[in-house]
Design an enzyme around this catalytic site. Structure first.
Site, PDB file in Angstrom:
ATOM      1  CB  SER A  34      42.489  39.521  35.302  1.00 27.42           C
ATOM      2  OG  SER A  34      43.814  40.248  35.404  1.00 27.42           O
TER       3      SER A  34
ATOM      4  CG  HIS B 266      41.027  42.893  31.022  1.00 28.26           C
ATOM      5  ND1 HIS B 266      40.998  41.471  30.517  1.00 28.26           N
ATOM      6  CD2 HIS B 266      42.324  42.896  31.803  1.00 28.26           C
ATOM      7  CE1 HIS B 266      41.885  40.970  30.917  1.00 28.26           C
ATOM      8  NE2 HIS B 266      42.705  41.646  31.678  1.00 28.26           N
TER       9      HIS B 266
ATOM     10  CD  GLU C 128      38.630  40.402  27.509  1.00 27.20           C
ATOM     11  OE1 GLU C 128      39.140  40.477  28.385  1.00 27.20           O
ATOM     12  OE2 GLU C 128      38.431  39.480  26.969  1.00 27.20           O
TER      13      GLU C 128
HETATM   14  P1  NAD Z   1      49.249  45.008  41.860  1.00 30.69           P
HETATM   15  O1  NAD Z   1      49.493  44.050  42.897  1.00 30.69           O
HETATM   16  O2  NAD Z   1      50.605  45.171  41.146  1.00 30.69           O
HETATM   17  O3  NAD Z   1      48.901  46.428  42.464  1.00 30.69           O
HETATM   18  C1  NAD Z   1      47.512  46.630  43.196  1.00 30.69           C
HETATM   19  C2  NAD Z   1      47.768  47.711  43.975  1.00 30.69           C
HETATM   20  O4  NAD Z   1      46.391  48.005  44.434  1.00 30.69           O
HETATM   21  C3  NAD Z   1      48.523  47.731  45.169  1.00 30.69           C
HETATM   22  O5  NAD Z   1      49.546  48.878  45.064  1.00 30.69           O
HETATM   23  C4  NAD Z   1      47.803  48.045  46.339  1.00 30.69           C
HETATM   24  O6  NAD Z   1      48.531  48.671  47.614  1.00 30.69           O
HETATM   25  C5  NAD Z   1      46.334  48.871  45.772  1.00 30.69           C
HETATM   26  N1  NAD Z   1      45.477  48.286  46.606  1.00 30.69           N
HETATM   27  C6  NAD Z   1      44.820  47.154  47.244  1.00 30.69           C
HETATM   28  N2  NAD Z   1      43.730  47.368  47.654  1.00 30.69           N
HETATM   29  C7  NAD Z   1      43.475  48.842  47.569  1.00 30.69           C
HETATM   30  C8  NAD Z   1      42.229  49.792  47.944  1.00 30.69           C
HETATM   31  N3  NAD Z   1      41.118  49.072  48.820  1.00 30.69           N
HETATM   32  N4  NAD Z   1      42.300  50.875  47.588  1.00 30.69           N
HETATM   33  C9  NAD Z   1      43.440  51.523  46.900  1.00 30.69           C
HETATM   34  N5  NAD Z   1      44.388  50.707  46.600  1.00 30.69           N
HETATM   35  C10 NAD Z   1      44.287  49.287  46.744  1.00 30.69           C
HETATM   36  O7  NAD Z   1      48.314  44.453  40.927  1.00 30.69           O
HETATM   37  P2  NAD Z   1      47.997  44.747  39.245  1.00 30.69           P
HETATM   38  O8  NAD Z   1      48.866  43.392  38.713  1.00 30.69           O
HETATM   39  O9  NAD Z   1      48.469  46.008  39.087  1.00 30.69           O
HETATM   40  O10 NAD Z   1      46.623  44.493  39.238  1.00 30.69           O
HETATM   41  C11 NAD Z   1      45.570  45.120  39.473  1.00 30.69           C
HETATM   42  C12 NAD Z   1      44.381  44.689  38.598  1.00 30.69           C
HETATM   43  O11 NAD Z   1      44.506  44.423  37.371  1.00 30.69           O
HETATM   44  C13 NAD Z   1      43.796  43.309  39.303  1.00 30.69           C
HETATM   45  O12 NAD Z   1      42.351  43.207  39.212  1.00 30.69           O
HETATM   46  C14 NAD Z   1      44.459  42.319  38.037  1.00 30.69           C
HETATM   47  O13 NAD Z   1      43.664  41.159  37.883  1.00 30.69           O
HETATM   48  C15 NAD Z   1      44.394  43.386  36.905  1.00 30.69           C
HETATM   49  N6  NAD Z   1      45.109  42.829  35.648  1.00 30.69           N
HETATM   50  C16 NAD Z   1      46.539  42.678  36.005  1.00 30.69           C
HETATM   51  C17 NAD Z   1      47.163  42.371  34.897  1.00 30.69           C
HETATM   52  C18 NAD Z   1      48.437  42.106  34.880  1.00 30.69           C
HETATM   53  O14 NAD Z   1      49.329  41.706  34.176  1.00 30.69           O
HETATM   54  N7  NAD Z   1      49.441  42.230  36.295  1.00 30.69           N
HETATM   55  C19 NAD Z   1      46.608  42.447  33.639  1.00 30.69           C
HETATM   56  C20 NAD Z   1      45.328  42.895  33.282  1.00 30.69           C
HETATM   57  C21 NAD Z   1      44.549  43.057  34.339  1.00 30.69           C
END
Ligand code: NAD
Length: 296
Positions: free
Chosen positions: A118, A139, A151
């Site tokens: 993000s 993104h 994005e």
């Molecule tokens: P989340 O916490 O729901 O999920 C993250 C997952 O990654 C977890 O299941 C965790 O076990 C896993 N993980 C952690 N370290 C790891 C590794 N080394 N290898 C493999 N898996 C691993 O997080 P999310 O909300 O899905 O966010 C994920 C990414 O997407 C982040 O970079 C976040 O900034 C981005 N993002 C989030 C949103 C949102 O609305 N939540 C929107 C756009 C982008």
């Protein structure tokens, strides 16, 4: 590009895997936690059911799509045949740098390495690999199967060829890609997060309550969701870490996270994912009320 690996099977990873599988790509979904993978497959299945009930997908489409997703806890096995890797692991700089160092070692020489971050600098992530021209930001927005925008973030060294491949690929998923340059928060979060932070300050300073702030923005600005509830959906911890990236990246006090947000995250009130943020969600996201913490 036919073989796609998605790293991290949380909120975003399961949505990204869903969309690629729906459009015919073979997907390796990788997570360090086996239970996160199981939860992701159950979520994807439920989300396909929602599309079936709306008449946009058939039972057969669903079973074919689910059949295209394989899950792995081993990074090495999961990514070895991938043409494109999309990293959607926890928003944490050291986690991402560590993953990209490993991916650079393990992946095919011509594989493109994308991140769904993000806010973390694509240029910084690319710099730990030997292929910065093939590292890019992809993104997606939450919920991925519903939201049209991707994005596409070009790092300082990302090649035009790789950027154009990712733009074309996004349109194959029936998304609308928008190309932007790599500066803190890119475009989406540079504009969204200060708005959310300002809404939290408005609450913190007692200008208005949660319901009033969200209603003003929904009815007055035609936003589908108020900023405080949107923050709960994004995750208050995610909002805080993005604001810190903006604050550090620009050195401008206007991005300083509201102390109320900092306190809520430290207390474990992270929004929908923890069951409570500005609202309390019982038991799912459909039933919610103002968090008792804010009752006058
Ligand atoms: P989340 O916490 O729901 O999920 C993250 C997952 O990654 C977890 O299941 C965790 O076990 C896993 N993980 C952690 N370290 C790891 C590794 N080394 N290898 C493999 N898996 C691993 O997080 P999310 O909300 O899905 O966010 C994920 C990414 O997407 C982040 O970079 C976040 O900034 C981005 N993002 C989030 C949103 C949102 O609305 N939540 C929107 C756009 C982008």
């Amino acid at each position: 590009m036919n073989n796609i690996a998605v790293i991290g099977s949380g909120t975003m990873g399961n949505g990204i895997a869903h969309v690629f599988a729906q459009y015919g790509y073979k997907v390796s979904l990788i997570d360090v936690q086996q239970n996160a993978l199981e939860k992701a497959i159950a979520t994807i299945s439920r989300n396909f059911d929602r599309q079936i009930s709306k008449g946009t997908l058939t039972e057969e489409d669903k079973s074919m799509a689910l059949g295209r997703i394989q899950t792995f806890t081993s990074l090495e096995v999961g990514v070895k045949n991938s043409d494109l890797v999309i990293e959607a692991a926890t928003e944490n700089l050291s986690v991402k740098l560590d993953l990209f160092r490993q991916l650079d070692e393990i992946c095919k020489e011509n594989a493109i390495l994308a991140t769904n971050t993000s806010s973390i600098s694509i240029t910084k992530i690319a710099a730990v690999t030997s292929r910065p021209d093939k590292v890019i930001g992809m993104h997606f927005m939450n919920p991925v199967p519903v939201m049209k925008l991707v994005e596409v973030i070009k790092g300082y060294a990302t090649s035009d060829e790789v950027t154009s491949k990712i733009m074309v690929l996004s349109t194959k998923l029936e998304k609308v890609p928008v190309e932007v340059n790599d500066y803190p928060g890119f475009v989406a979060n540079r504009i969204l997060m200060p708005m959310i932070n300002e809404a939290i300050y408005t609450l913190f300073e007692g200008v208005a309550g949660i319901e009033e702030i969200d209603t003003v923005m929904k009815l007055g600005m035609a936003h589908p969701m108020g900023p405080l509830q949107l923050a709960d959906f994004i995750g208050l911890d995610v909002c805080l870490s993005i604001l810190r990236v903006l604050f550090d990246g620009f050195g401008n006090p206007k991005y300083a996270p509201c102390p109320l947000l900092v306190n809520m995250v430290e207390a474990g009130f992270k929004g929908v994912k923890s069951g409570e943020g500005f609202y309390k969600y019982t038991p799912g996201v459909k039933d919610f009320m103002i968090s008792p913490q804010f009752k006058k």
